[in-house]
Design a protein around this motif. Sequence first.
Motif, PDB file in Angstrom:
ATOM      1  N   PRO A  45       0.819  -1.213   0.000  1.00 20.33           N
ATOM      2  CA  PRO A  45       0.000   0.000   0.000  1.00 20.33           C
ATOM      3  C   PRO A  45       0.852   1.262   0.000  1.00 20.33           C
ATOM      4  CG  PRO A  45      -0.858  -1.597   1.566  1.00 20.33           C
ATOM      5  CD  PRO A  45       0.446  -2.138   1.098  1.00 20.33           C
ATOM      6  N   ASP A  46       0.433   2.252  -0.762  1.00 22.20           N
ATOM      7  CA  ASP A  46       1.192   3.496  -0.860  1.00 22.20           C
ATOM      8  C   ASP A  46       1.297   4.210   0.480  1.00 22.20           C
ATOM      9  OD1 ASP A  46       1.626   3.035  -3.499  1.00 22.20           O
ATOM     10  OD2 ASP A  46       0.060   4.378  -4.228  1.00 22.20           O
ATOM     11  N   ARG A  47       0.295   4.073   1.334  1.00 22.14           N
ATOM     12  CA  ARG A  47       0.352   4.719   2.647  1.00 22.14           C
ATOM     13  C   ARG A  47       1.569   4.237   3.436  1.00 22.14           C
ATOM     14  NH1 ARG A  47      -4.408   6.975   4.776  1.00 22.14           N
ATOM     15  NH2 ARG A  47      -3.142   7.412   6.623  1.00 22.14           N
ATOM     16  N   CYS A  85      -2.153  15.419  -4.597  1.00 22.28           N
ATOM     17  CA  CYS A  85      -0.883  14.699  -4.417  1.00 22.28           C
ATOM     18  C   CYS A  85       0.221  15.666  -4.004  1.00 22.28           C
ATOM     19  CB  CYS A  85      -0.489  13.957  -5.686  1.00 22.28           C
ATOM     20  SG  CYS A  85      -1.737  12.831  -6.325  1.00 22.28           S
ATOM     21  N   LEU A 106      -0.366  11.968   0.954  1.00 29.95           N
ATOM     22  CA  LEU A 106      -0.326  10.703   1.675  1.00 29.95           C
ATOM     23  C   LEU A 106       0.429  10.805   2.994  1.00 29.95           C
ATOM     24  CD1 LEU A 106       0.224   8.125  -1.207  1.00 29.95           C
ATOM     25  CD2 LEU A 106      -1.707   8.210   0.358  1.00 29.95           C
ATOM     26  N   LYS A 123      -5.387  10.936   1.790  1.00 31.96           N
ATOM     27  CA  LYS A 123      -6.225   9.934   1.115  1.00 31.96           C
ATOM     28  C   LYS A 123      -5.374   9.198   0.081  1.00 31.96           C
ATOM     29  CE  LYS A 123     -10.664   9.508  -1.313  1.00 31.96           C
ATOM     30  NZ  LYS A 123     -11.437   8.932  -0.205  1.00 31.96           N
ATOM     31  N   ASP A 124      -5.547   7.886  -0.001  1.00 26.01           N
ATOM     32  CA  ASP A 124      -4.873   7.074  -1.002  1.00 26.01           C
ATOM     33  C   ASP A 124      -5.787   6.952  -2.217  1.00 26.01           C
ATOM     34  OD1 ASP A 124      -3.566   5.235  -2.563  1.00 26.01           O
ATOM     35  OD2 ASP A 124      -3.293   3.738  -0.979  1.00 26.01           O
ATOM     36  N   ASN A 126      -5.258   5.542  -4.944  1.00 31.87           N
ATOM     37  CA  ASN A 126      -5.213   4.239  -5.593  1.00 31.87           C
ATOM     38  C   ASN A 126      -6.154   3.237  -4.926  1.00 31.87           C
ATOM     39  OD1 ASN A 126      -3.372   4.971  -7.574  1.00 31.87           O
ATOM     40  ND2 ASN A 126      -1.614   4.552  -6.265  1.00 31.87           N
ATOM     41  N   LYS A 127      -6.620   3.571  -3.729  1.00 28.46           N
ATOM     42  CA  LYS A 127      -7.608   2.747  -3.040  1.00 28.46           C
ATOM     43  C   LYS A 127      -9.026   3.269  -3.226  1.00 28.46           C
ATOM     44  CE  LYS A 127      -4.739  -0.200  -1.143  1.00 28.46           C
ATOM     45  NZ  LYS A 127      -4.744  -1.636  -1.518  1.00 28.46           N
TER      46      LYS A 127
END
Length: 258
Positions: A45-47, A85, A106, A123-124, A126-127
Amino acid sequence: MLSIPQKWHFSSHPLPRISSVLNPPGEIKRVVLSPKGRTKLNPLPDREFYASPRFVKHVDDKFISNLRDLYGEILRPEMEILDLCSSWVSHLPDEVAYERVVGHGLNAQELARNPRLSYFFVKDLNKDQKLEMEDSTFHAVLCTVSVQYLQQPEKVFAEVFRVLRPGGVFIVSFSNRLFYEKAIAAWRDGTGYSRVQLVVQYFQCVEGFTQPQVIRKLPNAKQGNSIFSQIAGVFGLLSGSDPFYAVIAYKNFKPIYE
């Protein structure tokens, strides 16, 4: 009296309704990326990847100067802006105070250090691509050196269209630097030209954006020609001569200011 030549014939059939031909504004007309093109080398996960703050600039001073000049030409003081972003810097012109700048990113620590933000949210995308904002909220949306990480760019661009006011502008800027393991495959495998065309397609896949405008400012041909320079540029190891790319489009129409 105007006479109509006999060879002209007019059909008695009604013309098709335009509403049956055009997509509703903001609708995704087509999918740009394949499932493989959305993949990342690092699937975590990017987070997690962005959990630790990085108080660094991801592009060189020339790129930042070009970006500030572009913002100075397009953005106006009375605008409400969404910096998508974002990070601890927004690269907005220092001398201009905007009506409101909302930050998204992020890492909360980075965003809290950004002096240009009125407030921010984490907020992600990508999710979950949904932006918890009302329709037609912002005059401008910015996305700086981050579009390469979006795995659902079609949905993100559609959401940007929704939250933009009519005549609002979306400015997407990028260079050749990236976190290689976190960039999508379609971006990693591309060239400067193909990446520009990819972002153009992101705009074109959403009904209602104007024809995208492309800006390229490339470094001197004498710089960055070696294999090492090209590889170093991809991985963000060079301190200067970053190419500058920006793709710009407006919601519904491009406004004319006095």
